[in-house]
Write an enzyme that holds these catalytic residues in place. Structure first.
Site, PDB file in Angstrom:
ATOM      1  CE  LYS A 176      63.634 -54.914 -15.955  1.00 28.67           C
ATOM      2  NZ  LYS A 176      63.826 -53.785 -15.066  1.00 28.67           N
ATOM      3  CD  GLU A 207      71.025 -54.586  -9.309  1.00 23.40           C
ATOM      4  OE1 GLU A 207      70.558 -54.003  -8.318  1.00 23.40           O
ATOM      5  OE2 GLU A 207      70.526 -54.488 -10.450  1.00 23.40           O
ATOM      6  N   GLY A 216      67.078 -43.104  -8.501  1.00 17.89           N
ATOM      7  CA  GLY A 216      66.668 -42.226  -7.404  1.00 17.89           C
ATOM      8  C   GLY A 216      66.552 -40.783  -7.870  1.00 17.89           C
TER       9      GLY A 216
HETATM   10  P1  NAP Z   1      72.931 -46.440  -8.912  1.00 20.67           P
HETATM   11  O1  NAP Z   1      72.978 -45.402  -9.974  1.00 20.67           O
HETATM   12  O2  NAP Z   1      74.177 -47.166  -8.556  1.00 20.67           O
HETATM   13  O3  NAP Z   1      72.333 -45.739  -7.609  1.00 20.67           O
HETATM   14  C1  NAP Z   1      72.267 -46.379  -6.377  1.00 20.67           C
HETATM   15  C2  NAP Z   1      72.428 -45.321  -5.315  1.00 20.67           C
HETATM   16  O4  NAP Z   1      72.205 -45.909  -4.039  1.00 20.67           O
HETATM   17  C3  NAP Z   1      73.833 -44.699  -5.293  1.00 20.67           C
HETATM   18  O5  NAP Z   1      73.694 -43.287  -5.372  1.00 20.67           O
HETATM   19  C4  NAP Z   1      74.382 -45.115  -3.954  1.00 20.67           C
HETATM   20  O6  NAP Z   1      75.170 -44.142  -3.323  1.00 20.67           O
HETATM   21  C5  NAP Z   1      73.105 -45.253  -3.154  1.00 20.67           C
HETATM   22  N1  NAP Z   1      73.281 -46.001  -1.914  1.00 20.67           N
HETATM   23  C6  NAP Z   1      73.791 -47.229  -1.721  1.00 20.67           C
HETATM   24  N2  NAP Z   1      73.811 -47.538  -0.409  1.00 20.67           N
HETATM   25  C7  NAP Z   1      73.290 -46.471   0.234  1.00 20.67           C
HETATM   26  C8  NAP Z   1      73.065 -46.164   1.606  1.00 20.67           C
HETATM   27  N3  NAP Z   1      73.371 -47.035   2.577  1.00 20.67           N
HETATM   28  N4  NAP Z   1      72.523 -44.970   1.930  1.00 20.67           N
HETATM   29  C9  NAP Z   1      72.231 -44.069   0.959  1.00 20.67           C
HETATM   30  N5  NAP Z   1      72.429 -44.292  -0.359  1.00 20.67           N
HETATM   31  C10 NAP Z   1      72.961 -45.480  -0.713  1.00 20.67           C
HETATM   32  O7  NAP Z   1      71.853 -47.551  -9.252  1.00 20.67           O
HETATM   33  P2  NAP Z   1      70.581 -47.445 -10.223  1.00 20.67           P
HETATM   34  O8  NAP Z   1      71.017 -47.658 -11.621  1.00 20.67           O
HETATM   35  O9  NAP Z   1      69.777 -46.251  -9.879  1.00 20.67           O
HETATM   36  O10 NAP Z   1      69.787 -48.764  -9.793  1.00 20.67           O
HETATM   37  C11 NAP Z   1      69.006 -48.869  -8.621  1.00 20.67           C
HETATM   38  C12 NAP Z   1      68.115 -50.111  -8.785  1.00 20.67           C
HETATM   39  O11 NAP Z   1      67.185 -49.854  -9.838  1.00 20.67           O
HETATM   40  C13 NAP Z   1      68.896 -51.358  -9.210  1.00 20.67           C
HETATM   41  O12 NAP Z   1      68.355 -52.505  -8.605  1.00 20.67           O
HETATM   42  C14 NAP Z   1      68.690 -51.407 -10.714  1.00 20.67           C
HETATM   43  O13 NAP Z   1      68.791 -52.713 -11.258  1.00 20.67           O
HETATM   44  C15 NAP Z   1      67.273 -50.878 -10.825  1.00 20.67           C
HETATM   45  N6  NAP Z   1      66.960 -50.303 -12.144  1.00 20.67           N
HETATM   46  C16 NAP Z   1      67.782 -49.328 -12.666  1.00 20.67           C
HETATM   47  C17 NAP Z   1      67.466 -48.791 -13.901  1.00 20.67           C
HETATM   48  C18 NAP Z   1      68.344 -47.720 -14.524  1.00 20.67           C
HETATM   49  O14 NAP Z   1      68.107 -47.355 -15.695  1.00 20.67           O
HETATM   50  N7  NAP Z   1      69.331 -47.170 -13.854  1.00 20.67           N
HETATM   51  C19 NAP Z   1      66.332 -49.232 -14.595  1.00 20.67           C
HETATM   52  C20 NAP Z   1      65.514 -50.196 -14.020  1.00 20.67           C
HETATM   53  C21 NAP Z   1      65.850 -50.735 -12.785  1.00 20.67           C
HETATM   54  P3  NAP Z   1      76.674 -43.829  -3.748  1.00 20.67           P
HETATM   55  O15 NAP Z   1      76.547 -42.932  -4.935  1.00 20.67           O
HETATM   56  O16 NAP Z   1      77.143 -43.108  -2.536  1.00 20.67           O
HETATM   57  O17 NAP Z   1      77.344 -45.120  -4.026  1.00 20.67           O
END
Ligand code: NAP
Length: 305
Positions: free
Chosen positions: A184, A264, A14
């Site tokens: 993937k 996940e 995000g």
């Molecule tokens: P992350 O760092 O854990 O971020 C997820 C965010 O969502 C956290 O900030 C969390 O808030 C927030 N959230 C959860 N519930 C919420 C709600 N009800 N309202 C508002 N915010 C909420 O996860 P991520 O690594 O970005 O991954 C996100 C997705 O992208 C996953 O499915 C992952 O597999 C995919 N992805 C990630 C990457 C990567 O490199 N990171 C690459 C490819 C794909 P809190 O901080 O308050 O918990």
């Protein structure tokens, strides 16, 4: 006036998206989990993204789901297990022609969100970009990559892809986004659970080639049954290539478990096993892997679904 990008979830991905969109001068608003998160965010200079060791902050506006502001475009950047619940809280704010972009890995969460929002256009994304959060809340842009976006119900690309171009987010519209997501998912199922169970880097799986090959055979069979023959093509060769190319890396699932974070699993191995069950397909090694991984997570007090 450009449409505002409402970004749900200011975690790794995000922040990576919101920071680049804001840097390009596009209107971005974060939607944070609750008032406590919002209050904490307001004490910071904004989102901080670290690229090649250089930190830069972006003063992106933020709100919670309670805000009354209508949403035309929503980028969902939560984990797969949080996405349906988080989007449900925003359903009343979505305008009749709203578009919802889903960044979740794996499969299952996208359909769960789409089923809740029959009026919205849901666009699925598959990304090879990499980012992670540091303890101070800043996000490191760790791996340059590419994002494919597609709509399983409508082949026409949306005009806002221009925003991604302006923001320097490498992307392509894909008419076979499900094939990309399945491919993937299969790569992930063949590699990540074993790295958790054997407690090794990806390269450690070179010691378990037979087990990996057997999983690839079963996954390819599953993909064929699920109407995804293109995703099954040369799966084993690609899995071996990825293991070699990322030999020094710890998989994302390994890192989640090592940090005591929820995985996940349900949207990866769980989704594959559910699909096999639906097709009455016996895939003993894949099913046994699921049982082993769930047991491993249970034993560490982590959710196994
Ligand atoms: P992350 O760092 O854990 O971020 C997820 C965010 O969502 C956290 O900030 C969390 O808030 C927030 N959230 C959860 N519930 C919420 C709600 N009800 N309202 C508002 N915010 C909420 O996860 P991520 O690594 O970005 O991954 C996100 C997705 O992208 C996953 O499915 C992952 O597999 C995919 N992805 C990630 C990457 C990567 O490199 N990171 C690459 C490819 C794909 P809190 O901080 O308050 O918990």
């Amino acid at each position: 006036m450009s449409t505002t990008w409402h970004v749900l979830g200011a975690g790794s991905l995000g922040t990576l998206w919101a920071a680049r969109l804001a840097r390009a001068g596009l209107p971005v608003t974060l939607i944070l989990r609750d008032q406590a998160r919002l209050a904490r965010y307001r004490t910071t200079p904004g989102l901080t993204l670290i690229e090649q060791g250089h930190a830069q902050s972006y003063p992106v506006s933020a709100q919670t789901s309670d805000s009354p502001e209508p949403i035309d475009r929503l980028l969902v950047a939560c984990k797969a297990y949080d996405a349906p619940g988080a989007v449900a809280q925003l359903a009343r704010r979505l305008t009749p022609n709203a578009e919802v972009i889903l960044l979740q890995n794996g499969l299952g969460s996208q359909d769960a969100v789409a089923a809740q929002l029959p009026q919205a256009r849901c666009i699925f994304a598959s990304s090879t970009e990499g980012a992670f959060r540091q303890s101070d809340g800043s996000v490191v842009f760790a791996g340059h990559g590419f994002t494919w976006l597609g709509d399983t119900t409508h082949p026409t690309a949306p005009l806002w892809l221009d925003d991604l171009e302006a923001a320097g987010i490498p992307h392509q519209w894909s008419t076979d986004i499900l094939t990309r997501l399945w491919r993937k998912l299969a790569l992930n199922c063949a590699i990540n659970p074993l790295t958790v169970l054997y407690q090794c880097r990806n390269g450690g799986l070179q010691q378990h080639q037979c087990e990996v090959a057997t999983l690839c055979t079963e996954l390819a069979e599953l993909l064929e049954y699920c109407g995804q023959p293109a995703a099954a093509q040369d799966l084993q060769t690609e899995v071996a290539r990825v293991i070699q190319a990322t030999a020094a890396n710890f998989s994302s699932m390994y890192q989640d478990v090592a940090s005591g974070r929820r995985t996940e699993i349900r949207y990866l191995l769980g989704h594959a096993c559910q699909a096999a069950l639906r097709h009455r397909l016996s895939l003993p090694h894949l099913q046994q892997l699921h049982v082993r991984l769930a047991g491993y997570l249970d034993a560490r007090g982590l959710p196994s679904d």
